[in-house]
Design a protein around this motif. Structure first.
Motif, PDB file in Angstrom:
ATOM      1  N   PRO A   8       0.850  -1.191   0.000  1.00 31.62           N
ATOM      2  CA  PRO A   8       0.000   0.000   0.000  1.00 31.62           C
ATOM      3  C   PRO A   8       0.887   1.243   0.000  1.00 31.62           C
ATOM      4  O   PRO A   8       1.827   1.343   0.795  1.00 31.62           O
ATOM      5  N   ARG A  58      -3.625   7.131  -3.753  1.00 28.89           N
ATOM      6  CA  ARG A  58      -3.313   5.974  -2.909  1.00 28.89           C
ATOM      7  C   ARG A  58      -3.497   4.730  -3.771  1.00 28.89           C
ATOM      8  O   ARG A  58      -4.479   4.630  -4.507  1.00 28.89           O
ATOM      9  N   LYS A  60      -3.094   0.277  -4.020  1.00 30.19           N
ATOM     10  CA  LYS A  60      -3.068  -0.981  -3.276  1.00 30.19           C
ATOM     11  C   LYS A  60      -1.937  -1.866  -3.808  1.00 30.19           C
ATOM     12  O   LYS A  60      -1.471  -1.663  -4.931  1.00 30.19           O
TER      13      LYS A  60
END
Length: 69
Positions: A8, A58, A60
């Motif tokens: 992440p 952001r 993953k």
């Protein structure tokens, strides 16, 4: 070839643009994971065909941030 992140992360900056020619090992992005900034190297020589993220995104684990052909 896809450039992927391993954990992440937050995209800090993109060091190349679509259409740019890159060489294997060249830094193509800076990501921040676990409060550490990391360079992301190009996995091969080629041309950046697409970029799927922008600074501040952001992502993953396993996310493709760009494609190099």
């Amino acid at each position: 070839m896809d450039v992927k992140v391993k954990m992440p992360s937050v995209v800090v900056s993109l060091e190349v643009a679509e259409g740019a020619t890159v060489t294997k090992g060249q830094n193509v992005a800076v990501i921040e994971a676990m409060k550490m900034k990391n360079n992301t190297p190009a996995p091969c020589d080629g041309v950046v065909k697409s970029i799927a993220v922008k600074a501040g995104d952001r992502v993953k684990p396993g996310a493709v941030i760009m494609t190099i052909e």
